[in-house]
Design a protein around this motif. Structure first.
Motif, PDB file in Angstrom:
ATOM      1  N   PRO A 113      46.997  45.600  40.515  1.00  0.00           N
ATOM      2  CA  PRO A 113      46.590  46.861  39.869  1.00  0.00           C
ATOM      3  C   PRO A 113      45.283  46.733  39.101  1.00  0.00           C
ATOM      4  CG  PRO A 113      48.941  46.454  39.557  1.00  0.00           C
ATOM      5  CD  PRO A 113      48.376  45.206  40.143  1.00  0.00           C
ATOM      6  N   LEU A 114      45.099  45.607  38.405  1.00  0.00           N
ATOM      7  CA  LEU A 114      43.862  45.408  37.638  1.00  0.00           C
ATOM      8  C   LEU A 114      42.663  45.266  38.560  1.00  0.00           C
ATOM      9  CD1 LEU A 114      42.281  44.814  35.042  1.00  0.00           C
ATOM     10  CD2 LEU A 114      42.932  42.403  35.310  1.00  0.00           C
ATOM     11  N   THR A 115      42.767  44.397  39.550  1.00  0.00           N
ATOM     12  CA  THR A 115      41.620  44.181  40.435  1.00  0.00           C
ATOM     13  C   THR A 115      41.307  45.434  41.250  1.00  0.00           C
ATOM     14  OG1 THR A 115      43.108  43.216  42.113  1.00  0.00           O
ATOM     15  CG2 THR A 115      42.015  41.697  40.591  1.00  0.00           C
ATOM     16  N   GLY A 116      42.354  46.181  41.623  1.00  0.00           N
ATOM     17  CA  GLY A 116      42.108  47.423  42.354  1.00  0.00           C
ATOM     18  C   GLY A 116      41.341  48.432  41.513  1.00  0.00           C
ATOM     19  N   TRP A 117      41.734  48.557  40.245  1.00  0.00           N
ATOM     20  CA  TRP A 117      41.057  49.514  39.352  1.00  0.00           C
ATOM     21  C   TRP A 117      39.634  49.079  39.082  1.00  0.00           C
ATOM     22  CZ3 TRP A 117      38.485  49.783  34.793  1.00  0.00           C
ATOM     23  CH2 TRP A 117      38.345  51.048  34.210  1.00  0.00           C
ATOM     24  N   VAL A 118      39.418  47.823  38.749  1.00  0.00           N
ATOM     25  CA  VAL A 118      38.069  47.324  38.458  1.00  0.00           C
ATOM     26  C   VAL A 118      37.195  47.417  39.703  1.00  0.00           C
ATOM     27  CG1 VAL A 118      36.727  45.291  37.801  1.00  0.00           C
ATOM     28  CG2 VAL A 118      38.860  45.812  36.604  1.00  0.00           C
ATOM     29  N   GLY A 119      37.753  47.074  40.860  1.00  0.00           N
ATOM     30  CA  GLY A 119      36.968  47.165  42.077  1.00  0.00           C
ATOM     31  C   GLY A 119      36.492  48.575  42.349  1.00  0.00           C
ATOM     32  N   GLU A 120      37.376  49.552  42.133  1.00  0.00           N
ATOM     33  CA  GLU A 120      37.018  50.950  42.411  1.00  0.00           C
ATOM     34  C   GLU A 120      36.050  51.514  41.378  1.00  0.00           C
ATOM     35  OE1 GLU A 120      39.233  55.322  42.901  1.00  0.00           O
ATOM     36  OE2 GLU A 120      40.411  53.491  42.561  1.00  0.00           O
ATOM     37  N   HIS A 121      36.323  51.266  40.076  1.00  0.00           N
ATOM     38  CA  HIS A 121      35.559  51.931  39.021  1.00  0.00           C
ATOM     39  C   HIS A 121      34.325  51.155  38.566  1.00  0.00           C
ATOM     40  CE1 HIS A 121      39.519  53.951  38.736  1.00  0.00           C
ATOM     41  NE2 HIS A 121      38.825  54.983  38.308  1.00  0.00           N
ATOM     42  N   VAL A 122      34.289  49.860  38.792  1.00  0.00           N
ATOM     43  CA  VAL A 122      33.143  49.067  38.350  1.00  0.00           C
ATOM     44  C   VAL A 122      32.208  48.749  39.513  1.00  0.00           C
ATOM     45  CG1 VAL A 122      32.405  46.897  37.273  1.00  0.00           C
ATOM     46  CG2 VAL A 122      34.451  48.082  36.434  1.00  0.00           C
ATOM     47  N   PHE A 123      32.786  48.339  40.647  1.00  0.00           N
ATOM     48  CA  PHE A 123      31.966  47.915  41.780  1.00  0.00           C
ATOM     49  C   PHE A 123      31.948  48.922  42.916  1.00  0.00           C
ATOM     50  CE2 PHE A 123      33.289  43.963  39.687  1.00  0.00           C
ATOM     51  CZ  PHE A 123      32.054  43.371  39.474  1.00  0.00           C
ATOM     52  N   GLY A 124      32.819  49.922  42.877  1.00  0.00           N
ATOM     53  CA  GLY A 124      32.850  50.921  43.937  1.00  0.00           C
ATOM     54  C   GLY A 124      33.319  50.376  45.266  1.00  0.00           C
ATOM     55  N   VAL A 125      34.238  49.405  45.235  1.00  0.00           N
ATOM     56  CA  VAL A 125      34.766  48.818  46.466  1.00  0.00           C
ATOM     57  C   VAL A 125      36.291  48.868  46.416  1.00  0.00           C
ATOM     58  CG1 VAL A 125      32.792  47.281  46.738  1.00  0.00           C
ATOM     59  CG2 VAL A 125      34.813  46.474  45.506  1.00  0.00           C
ATOM     60  N   GLU A 126      36.883  48.727  47.583  1.00  0.00           N
ATOM     61  CA  GLU A 126      38.338  48.655  47.676  1.00  0.00           C
ATOM     62  C   GLU A 126      38.751  47.190  47.559  1.00  0.00           C
ATOM     63  OE1 GLU A 126      42.032  49.990  50.640  1.00  0.00           O
ATOM     64  OE2 GLU A 126      39.935  50.050  51.325  1.00  0.00           O
ATOM     65  N   ALA A 127      39.295  46.826  46.423  1.00  0.00           N
ATOM     66  CA  ALA A 127      39.665  45.435  46.153  1.00  0.00           C
ATOM     67  C   ALA A 127      41.183  45.304  46.201  1.00  0.00           C
ATOM     68  CB  ALA A 127      39.129  44.989  44.802  1.00  0.00           C
ATOM     69  N   VAL A 128      41.715  45.324  47.422  1.00  0.00           N
ATOM     70  CA  VAL A 128      43.153  45.205  47.633  1.00  0.00           C
ATOM     71  C   VAL A 128      43.431  43.845  48.249  1.00  0.00           C
ATOM     72  CG1 VAL A 128      45.158  46.146  48.831  1.00  0.00           C
ATOM     73  CG2 VAL A 128      43.397  47.684  47.933  1.00  0.00           C
ATOM     74  N   LEU A 129      44.385  43.122  47.699  1.00  0.00           N
ATOM     75  CA  LEU A 129      44.713  41.796  48.202  1.00  0.00           C
ATOM     76  C   LEU A 129      45.421  41.907  49.553  1.00  0.00           C
ATOM     77  CD1 LEU A 129      44.763  38.730  47.537  1.00  0.00           C
ATOM     78  CD2 LEU A 129      47.077  39.107  46.643  1.00  0.00           C
ATOM     79  N   HIS A 130      44.893  41.226  50.554  1.00  0.00           N
ATOM     80  CA  HIS A 130      45.521  41.173  51.877  1.00  0.00           C
ATOM     81  C   HIS A 130      46.330  39.879  51.951  1.00  0.00           C
ATOM     82  CE1 HIS A 130      43.017  44.561  53.093  1.00  0.00           C
ATOM     83  NE2 HIS A 130      41.974  43.922  52.589  1.00  0.00           N
ATOM     84  N   GLU A 131      47.632  39.993  51.777  1.00  0.00           N
ATOM     85  CA  GLU A 131      48.470  38.811  51.639  1.00  0.00           C
ATOM     86  C   GLU A 131      48.606  38.026  52.936  1.00  0.00           C
ATOM     87  OE1 GLU A 131      52.165  39.457  49.683  1.00  0.00           O
ATOM     88  OE2 GLU A 131      51.334  40.815  48.171  1.00  0.00           O
ATOM     89  N   ASN A 132      48.388  38.661  54.063  1.00  0.00           N
ATOM     90  CA  ASN A 132      48.509  37.969  55.350  1.00  0.00           C
ATOM     91  C   ASN A 132      47.170  37.445  55.846  1.00  0.00           C
ATOM     92  OD1 ASN A 132      47.318  40.434  55.835  1.00  0.00           O
ATOM     93  ND2 ASN A 132      48.430  40.834  57.730  1.00  0.00           N
ATOM     94  N   LEU A 183      38.831  39.495  40.716  1.00  0.00           N
ATOM     95  CA  LEU A 183      39.662  38.748  39.772  1.00  0.00           C
ATOM     96  C   LEU A 183      38.829  37.709  39.017  1.00  0.00           C
ATOM     97  CD1 LEU A 183      42.461  38.047  38.614  1.00  0.00           C
ATOM     98  CD2 LEU A 183      42.779  36.501  40.563  1.00  0.00           C
ATOM     99  N   ILE A 184      37.936  37.020  39.705  1.00  0.00           N
ATOM    100  CA  ILE A 184      37.057  36.047  39.047  1.00  0.00           C
ATOM    101  C   ILE A 184      36.167  36.746  38.019  1.00  0.00           C
ATOM    102  CG2 ILE A 184      35.138  34.454  39.431  1.00  0.00           C
ATOM    103  CD1 ILE A 184      37.844  33.376  40.290  1.00  0.00           C
ATOM    104  N   PHE A 185      35.655  37.912  38.377  1.00  0.00           N
ATOM    105  CA  PHE A 185      34.844  38.683  37.425  1.00  0.00           C
ATOM    106  C   PHE A 185      35.657  39.032  36.185  1.00  0.00           C
ATOM    107  CE2 PHE A 185      33.838  42.957  35.834  1.00  0.00           C
ATOM    108  CZ  PHE A 185      32.547  42.751  35.361  1.00  0.00           C
ATOM    109  N   CYS A 186      36.878  39.494  36.382  1.00  0.00           N
ATOM    110  CA  CYS A 186      37.741  39.844  35.241  1.00  0.00           C
ATOM    111  C   CYS A 186      37.996  38.632  34.356  1.00  0.00           C
ATOM    112  CB  CYS A 186      39.062  40.426  35.737  1.00  0.00           C
ATOM    113  SG  CYS A 186      38.925  42.019  36.568  1.00  0.00           S
TER     114      CYS A 186
END
Length: 454
Positions: free
Chosen positions: A76-95, A107-110
């Motif tokens: 949830p944190l990386t998704g929000w930061v990715g969208e609102h700070v960097f304008g990218v879709e930062a969703v973890l692809h577990e596979n 996450l590293i940025f955070c």
């Protein structure tokens, strides 16, 4: 005069026992320590596999998703930061298996931002403290154990050559220019298993030495050299493990930082130096010996667990796996469709050129040399072969492409009769001699009058 029966640690080198006067640190050193402490602690706790290594043999029974629980929690944190700070879709692809996903970069940025905030707050509220000798000793111990676990994790994956298997049968047919740089690296190392084993042995040795306080410095130096090579390969061959390999380099440097002056005296300045020692944790010899024994035991625990897990991967999913029925590369000769011969035209999109049965993968090569991965079900007793599309979803039923009955007049000939995409077909195939590939047959030569680069 030597005192007998005392329980006080005698200092070694410039390490003073607890309770002795300590030299104050200057302000830049204190600020740097606070930032490094906060950032590397956050990284080691949040990055997927670092803590997972400590599960040892228990990891064998954990679910495949257990390794990613921290990153999943941060989604949830990386998704929000990715969208609102960097304008990218930062969703973890577990596979995915990639360690350089957008979600991980975010996450590293955070963590960098959090470490900076922690450093500022820490510097304000703890401004009167002049040194962090005790905390620094425990911090070095923690990152040393994390580094040692990762060195064993990656080292054993090469020492038991499971990470980079020999080039697959499909790779033998793939034009070199169509390979990705990462694929070139994987095939290059996999083609020389002795080289891979030596690389893994060096990493494993570095990891083992890190768990013994007396040898931790040389272990960190060996790990530094090994990880420097890995990082350069990841950067130059575009392998998606750049974030982790770079941070393992940082962990090596952090472990060596308390020894920087001594190492510089010996290796660069040619000055006499006290012996390299790890920070003293307790004020008694007995307590420090127990702590050292526990570190060694932890290293053996991780070594055992990682060895078992890696061996199972090599045995089940790599070069140690048994060869499947019909293993090999089969060239299609006659191909009849609905009773009519189909000539080998490059423009015929439905005709097959080759069928490849490998340990883990089956593929059909079309006339334009493109390969289509398939799932093969071979019943040797009933002489049936069913080919299906790889499932696109975890629970989705596979879509059948073809079903055949097969016969083998000889070990190197194969006859298939059945239907392909609903059309009756008959195929005759011949097994390719794998020794016709120079990569498999060239071998090793002490004497070469001319270099052989063909």
């Amino acid at each position: 005069m030597r005192t007998v029966g005392t329980n006080v640690l005698e200092p070694r080198g410039d390490e003073a026992p607890l309770g002795a006067p300590r030299r104050p640190w200057n302000l830049p050193t204190r600020i740097a320590f606070r930032f490094v402490f906060a950032y590397l602690l956050l990284f080691c706790v949040s990055f997927a596999q670092i803590l997972f290594a400590f599960t040892g043999i228990v990891g064998k029974w954990l679910s495949e998703s257990a390794i990613l629980w921290q990153m999943r929690a941060a989604n949830p944190l990386t998704g929000w930061v990715g969208e609102h700070v960097f304008g990218v879709e930062a969703v973890l692809h577990e596979n995915s298996g990639s360690g350089d996903q957008a979600a991980i970069w975010v996450l590293i940025f955070c963590e960098l931002v959090a470490a900076a905030v922690i450093t500022v707050a820490w510097s304000i509220f703890d401004r009167r403290r002049r040194e962090y000798t005790t905390l620094g000793g425990w911090f070095v111990l923690f990152i040393r154990l994390c580094l040692g676990g990762q060195m064993l994790f990656y080292g054993l994956a090469k020492a038991i050559p499971a990470q980079m298997p020999a080039p697959s049968l499909t790779a033998l047919l793939q034009p070199y220019g169509t390979m990705s740089p990462a694929s070139v690296l994987w095939n290059q190392v996999g083609a020389a298993p002795a080289y891979e084993i030596l690389l893994g042995t060096a990493e494993t040795l570095g990891g083992l030495l890190l768990f013994v306080p007396r040898t931790a410095t040389i272990g960190a130096m060996l790990s530094l050299v090994s990880m420097a090579q890995v990082f350069v390969l990841n950067m130059t061959y575009d392998v998606p493990v750049k974030i982790l390999s770079f941070h393992l380099l940082l962990l090596c440097l952090a472990v060596l930082a308390p020894q920087a002056r001594r190492l510089a005296n010996v290796l660069v300045l040619e000055r006499p130096s006290e012996p390299a020692t790890q920070p003293v944790l307790f004020g008694s010899r007995r307590a420090n010996r127990i702590a050292a024994a526990l570190q060694v035991a932890l290293g053996l625990w991780i070594l055992t667990g990682t060895t078992v897990l890696t061996w199972e991967v090599w045995r089940d999913d790599s070069d140690g796996a048994p060869k499947p029925p019909l293993y090999g590369i089969w060239t299609v000769g006659e191909f009849t469709r609905a009773g009519h011969p189909a000539p080998p035209l490059l423009t015929d999109e439905s005709r097959w050129r080759r069928v490849i049965f490998d340990r883990q993968n089956t593929a059909v090569q079309k006339m334009d040399d493109s390969s289509v991965p398939v799932v093969a079900q071979v019943d040797e007793a009933a002489h049936t072969l069913v080919l299906s599309e790889p499932p696109r979803a975890q629970d989705a039923p596979p879509a059948r492409l073809a079903s055949f009955t097969f016969a083998q007049p000889t070990s190197d000939t194969l006859l298939l009769t059945g239907e392909l995409n609903g059309t009756p077909v008959t195929l005759s195939l011949d097994r390719v001699d794998l020794n016709t590939f120079t990569l498999r047959s060239r071998g090793f030569h002490w004497v070469q009058e001319y270099p052989y680069f063909r």
